[in-house]
Scaffold this motif. Structure first.
Motif, PDB file in Angstrom:
ATOM      1  N   TYR A 153      -8.080  20.122  18.986  1.00 47.86           N
ATOM      2  CA  TYR A 153      -8.680  20.017  17.659  1.00 47.86           C
ATOM      3  C   TYR A 153      -7.624  20.362  16.609  1.00 47.86           C
ATOM      4  O   TYR A 153      -6.828  21.306  16.804  1.00 47.86           O
ATOM      5  CB  TYR A 153      -9.846  20.989  17.497  1.00 47.86           C
ATOM      6  N   LYS A 154      -7.639  19.631  15.518  1.00 48.81           N
ATOM      7  CA  LYS A 154      -6.720  19.919  14.427  1.00 48.81           C
ATOM      8  C   LYS A 154      -7.326  20.975  13.505  1.00 48.81           C
ATOM      9  O   LYS A 154      -8.482  20.870  13.092  1.00 48.81           O
ATOM     10  CB  LYS A 154      -6.437  18.646  13.628  1.00 48.81           C
ATOM     11  N   VAL A 155      -6.536  21.979  13.183  1.00 52.39           N
ATOM     12  CA  VAL A 155      -6.994  23.030  12.268  1.00 52.39           C
ATOM     13  C   VAL A 155      -6.869  22.514  10.836  1.00 52.39           C
ATOM     14  O   VAL A 155      -5.776  22.176  10.383  1.00 52.39           O
ATOM     15  CB  VAL A 155      -6.164  24.324  12.441  1.00 52.39           C
ATOM     16  N   ILE A 156      -8.000  22.474  10.104  1.00 53.94           N
ATOM     17  CA  ILE A 156      -7.979  21.963   8.734  1.00 53.94           C
ATOM     18  C   ILE A 156      -8.191  23.074   7.692  1.00 53.94           C
ATOM     19  O   ILE A 156      -7.993  22.845   6.501  1.00 53.94           O
ATOM     20  CB  ILE A 156      -9.043  20.866   8.533  1.00 53.94           C
ATOM     21  N   GLY A 157      -8.608  24.244   8.131  1.00 56.14           N
ATOM     22  CA  GLY A 157      -8.850  25.313   7.166  1.00 56.14           C
ATOM     23  C   GLY A 157      -9.078  26.657   7.823  1.00 56.14           C
ATOM     24  O   GLY A 157      -9.260  26.760   9.048  1.00 56.14           O
ATOM     25  N   ILE A 158      -9.070  27.694   6.982  1.00 57.33           N
ATOM     26  CA  ILE A 158      -9.320  29.067   7.431  1.00 57.33           C
ATOM     27  C   ILE A 158     -10.386  29.662   6.512  1.00 57.33           C
ATOM     28  O   ILE A 158     -10.278  29.570   5.289  1.00 57.33           O
ATOM     29  CB  ILE A 158      -8.046  29.925   7.345  1.00 57.33           C
ATOM     30  N   TYR A 159     -11.405  30.261   7.107  1.00 57.32           N
ATOM     31  CA  TYR A 159     -12.450  30.892   6.304  1.00 57.32           C
ATOM     32  C   TYR A 159     -12.444  32.398   6.505  1.00 57.32           C
ATOM     33  O   TYR A 159     -11.917  32.907   7.502  1.00 57.32           O
ATOM     34  CB  TYR A 159     -13.834  30.313   6.633  1.00 57.32           C
ATOM     35  N   THR A 160     -13.004  33.090   5.544  1.00 49.86           N
ATOM     36  CA  THR A 160     -13.144  34.548   5.649  1.00 49.86           C
ATOM     37  C   THR A 160     -14.611  34.910   5.483  1.00 49.86           C
ATOM     38  O   THR A 160     -15.359  34.245   4.775  1.00 49.86           O
ATOM     39  CB  THR A 160     -12.329  35.279   4.561  1.00 49.86           C
ATOM     40  N   ASP A 161     -15.009  35.971   6.150  1.00 50.44           N
ATOM     41  CA  ASP A 161     -16.341  36.532   5.953  1.00 50.44           C
ATOM     42  C   ASP A 161     -16.274  38.025   6.248  1.00 50.44           C
ATOM     43  O   ASP A 161     -15.227  38.556   6.596  1.00 50.44           O
ATOM     44  CB  ASP A 161     -17.406  35.820   6.802  1.00 50.44           C
ATOM     45  N   ASP A 162     -17.406  38.707   6.093  1.00 48.16           N
ATOM     46  CA  ASP A 162     -17.456  40.154   6.310  1.00 48.16           C
ATOM     47  C   ASP A 162     -18.133  40.498   7.624  1.00 48.16           C
ATOM     48  O   ASP A 162     -18.786  41.526   7.754  1.00 48.16           O
ATOM     49  CB  ASP A 162     -18.206  40.847   5.162  1.00 48.16           C
ATOM     50  N   ASN A 163     -17.991  39.624   8.603  1.00 45.06           N
ATOM     51  CA  ASN A 163     -18.598  39.870   9.909  1.00 45.06           C
ATOM     52  C   ASN A 163     -17.760  40.888  10.666  1.00 45.06           C
ATOM     53  O   ASN A 163     -16.945  40.551  11.520  1.00 45.06           O
ATOM     54  CB  ASN A 163     -18.690  38.556  10.695  1.00 45.06           C
ATOM     55  N   ARG A 164     -17.958  42.172  10.365  1.00 45.01           N
ATOM     56  CA  ARG A 164     -17.123  43.224  10.949  1.00 45.01           C
ATOM     57  C   ARG A 164     -17.510  43.541  12.388  1.00 45.01           C
ATOM     58  O   ARG A 164     -16.740  44.100  13.142  1.00 45.01           O
ATOM     59  CB  ARG A 164     -17.252  44.503  10.118  1.00 45.01           C
ATOM     60  N   TRP A 165     -18.759  43.237  12.751  1.00 46.78           N
ATOM     61  CA  TRP A 165     -19.261  43.728  14.039  1.00 46.78           C
ATOM     62  C   TRP A 165     -19.247  42.665  15.132  1.00 46.78           C
ATOM     63  O   TRP A 165     -19.498  42.973  16.291  1.00 46.78           O
ATOM     64  CB  TRP A 165     -20.693  44.248  13.848  1.00 46.78           C
ATOM     65  N   GLY A 166     -18.982  41.432  14.805  1.00 48.20           N
ATOM     66  CA  GLY A 166     -18.989  40.389  15.821  1.00 48.20           C
ATOM     67  C   GLY A 166     -17.775  39.492  15.697  1.00 48.20           C
ATOM     68  O   GLY A 166     -17.007  39.567  14.754  1.00 48.20           O
ATOM     69  N   SER A 167     -17.600  38.607  16.700  1.00 45.76           N
ATOM     70  CA  SER A 167     -16.471  37.685  16.654  1.00 45.76           C
ATOM     71  C   SER A 167     -16.816  36.517  15.747  1.00 45.76           C
ATOM     72  O   SER A 167     -17.980  36.121  15.621  1.00 45.76           O
ATOM     73  CB  SER A 167     -16.151  37.187  18.067  1.00 45.76           C
TER      74      SER A 167
END
Length: 407
Positions: A180-194
């Protein structure tokens, strides 16, 4: 007169210390309690601002109630036709519905690095509903959906493992046996899970042969402003899906509904109760300080009745004695009230520094508005002034000869 006040306070160090402690403690506890309450409230508000509060997740489950002769324990399956039916029949309260498909237990690798996570097949509107931010590149678009492209969006934590020293956008990662080609990177505040890896809905559905079934639908709602409105809407959803998928509308295990708005309203109500309780406790603490100051001032005036008699006998006017007592009271309450305010604000700032270092999502910015701290201090100053004024007024109205007899 100010020298006389200072001299009086020095002569009665214990009395001054007890009065001052009552004042400082009342202010200190009020500020610390309000700061603790604000820490919880600010954390909740910060978390709420990062999510769409009108979002509702619907996940199929297993039946737990018999329905028209059908046994319990049947797996409920939903598809895109159910999504369309909900959107059409409940359009009054629905903004949009986004179906999703998942595939867990996949291994994603790049070079010698790899992670174990899950894939989530989504549509382009997913970030606006889940409130995730793009740190780099782009998110999945409609062309990716239409052409079933093998592209993916990684989470920032995924990138830290897979690309510790490289720019991931434009690179190809291996997902099990496919690239798969990587098209972007996202951020979130999911501190407790993958973090899950986002891919086009159609791509995941085709590759993993989902046969049109979906794992979840995310719905954004409108016109539902109370817990009762949301609960009634959930009943409508269960009733409609139940008639299509043959399960009882009261069977909460057949489909699981996580309503973020209901959770928000309930949590917000609980926080309002907490804020009220903290204010009540803080005010009671402040009142205890006022009572302490009042009692000490009553005792102080009674003990000094003999002194007032001497002053009047030497020619002092009642007004001069009254002003002296009031200024003493103001000096004590203002000085120790300021000390309590400074120490209280300092304590909340120290707590804030510790919380920032811990980076805990459950507690944030436990500080108090300086206006509230000043108002509380001013309240104690006024209370202390009144506490000294009324007994002093009575004492100075006594004739000198009677005052001299007081012991």
């Amino acid at each position: 007169m100010f020298e006389e006040i200072i001299s009086s306070l020095r002569r009665n160090k214990l009395r001054t210390a007890l009065t001052g402690f009552a004042v400082a403690w009342g202010i200190f506890m009020l500020i610390v309690l309000l700061g603790a309450g604000n820490g919880l409230v600010h954390a909740f508000e910060a978390d709420a601002s990062k999510q769409a509060m009108n979002a509702m997740n619907i996940t199929p489950g297993w039946t737990s109630v018999e329905y028209k002769g059908l046994q319990t324990g049947r797996r409920v399956r939903l598809n895109e036709a159910d999504v369309s039916e909900l959107k059409q029949k409940l359009s009054k309260n629905i903004i949009d519905i986004l179906p999703q498909v998942n595939e867990g237990g996949v291994t994603i690798s790049y070079g010698q690095e790899y992670i174990s996570t899950s894939l989530r097949g989504v549509y382009p509107d997913y970030p606006s509903v889940q409130r995730i931010d793009m740190a780099q590149g782009r998110f999945i678009n409609q062309i990716d959906i239409n052409e079933e492209r093998k592209v993916c969006v990684l989470g920032n934590k995924n990138v830290e493992v897979l690309f510790p020293n490289d720019d991931p956008v434009g690179k190809f990662v291996k997902v099990n046996d496919l690239y798969y080609k990587v098209i972007g990177i996202y951020t979130d505040d999911n501190r407790w899970g993958s973090q899950e890896v986002m891919v086009p809905f159609t791509t995941l559905s085709t590759i993993y042969q989902k046969d049109g079934y979906i794992n979840r639908m995310v719905m954004t709602t409108k016109g539902l402003s109370s817990v009762e409105d949301n609960e009634a809407f959930e009943v409508e959803i269960r009733s409609l899906l139940g008639s299509r998928r043959y399960f009882d509308k009261d069977d909460t295990n057949a489909i699981w509904i996580w309503n973020r708005m209901t959770q928000y309203l309930q949590t917000n109500g609980a926080l309002n109760i907490l804020k009220t309780a903290i204010w009540i406790i803080g005010l009671l603490t402040l009142i205890s300080g006022i009572v302490g100051v009042s009692n000490i001032m009553l005792i102080t005036v009674k003990e000094r009745t003999h002194e007032f008699g001497i002053r009047k006998a030497l020619g002092a006017k009642p007004r001069q004695i009254l002003i002296l007592i009031i200024l003493e009271s103001i000096a004590i309450t203002a000085l120790f009230g300021y000390i309590g305010m400074v120490v209280g604000i300092g304590a909340t700032e120290v707590i804030n520094m510790i919380v920032m270092q811990m980076d805990t999502p459950a507690f944030r910015d436990p500080t108090v508005d300086i206006k509230i701290a000043l108002e509380a201090t001013l309240t104690l100053v006024i209370a202390g002034t009144l506490a000294g004024f009324f007994p002093a007024k009575r004492a100075v109205s006594i004739k000198p000869i009677e005052a001299l007899r007081e012991q």
